[in-house]
Design an enzyme around this catalytic site. Structure first.
Site: not given
Ligand code: IDP
Ligand code: MG
Length: 160
Positions: A20, A60, A68, A96, A102, A113, A123, A126, A137
């Site tokens: 990100k 998203y 948010f 993951r 998260t 993270r 964070n 993704h 995606e």
């Protein structure tokens, strides 16, 4: 070639992993890519990319009713991201785990993270949450011809 002989194609998944804008700004690109490389997954696509609001909203879309959502879209479009397609057996669930929870304060030390971030809204990375979303995606973020078909010389040393 060897990988194709010993691993059924149906078992091979792809995950969409994205660094990100905060990860790019903080100089964490190499560190984050390195974790997936060292684990032993295969990099099939990679680009630095400034995404539009439309693309971020589509990516998203499941979160569009969350309070948010507008700030999430501002965050993801606030600077370039690094788009990646990683391939391997079990790559979606494993990525993951490598990424961690998260909320970075709840993410285990040793995860990306857990080691590199402090807030859910910043964070750094993704990862797709299912093989189907991995496909969706990657199709969303990469154009035809942007993924490379190749075999790593490491494969026989990673998979018996
Ligand atoms: P994930 O990235 O761990 O899969 P999701 O629940 O799918 O988490 O949420 C997507 C992204 O939306 C998160 O990574 C984070 O950037 C952002 N996000 C999720 N929950 C919150 C929140 O409560 N406040 C601010 N941002 C959030
Ligand atoms: Mg998610």
């Amino acid at each position: 070639v060897q990988r194709c002989r010993i691993v059924a194609a149906a078992e091979v998944e792809q995950s969409y992993i994205m660094i990100k804008p905060d990860g790019v700004q903080r100089g964490l690109v190499g560190e984050i890519i390195s974790r997936f490389e060292k684990k032993g997954f295969l990099l099939k696509g990679l680009k630095l990319f400034q995404c539009s609001k439309d693309l971020a909203q589509e990516h998203y879309k499941d979160l569009k009713d969350k309070p948010f959502f507008p700030t999430l879209i501002d965050y993801i479009t606030s600077g370039p991201v690094v788009c990646m397609a990683w391939e391997g057996v079990g790559v979606v669930a494993s990525a993951r785990k490598l990424i961690g929870a998260t909320n970075p304060l709840q993410a285990e030390p040793g995860t990306i993270r857990g080691d590199l971030a402090v807030q859910t809204g910043r964070n750094v990375v993704h990862g797709s949450d299912s093989p189907d979303n991995g496909k969706r995606e990657i199709a969303l973020w990469f154009k035809e011809g942007e993924l490379c078909e190749w075999e790593s010389v490491q494969t026989p040393w990673l998979i018996e």
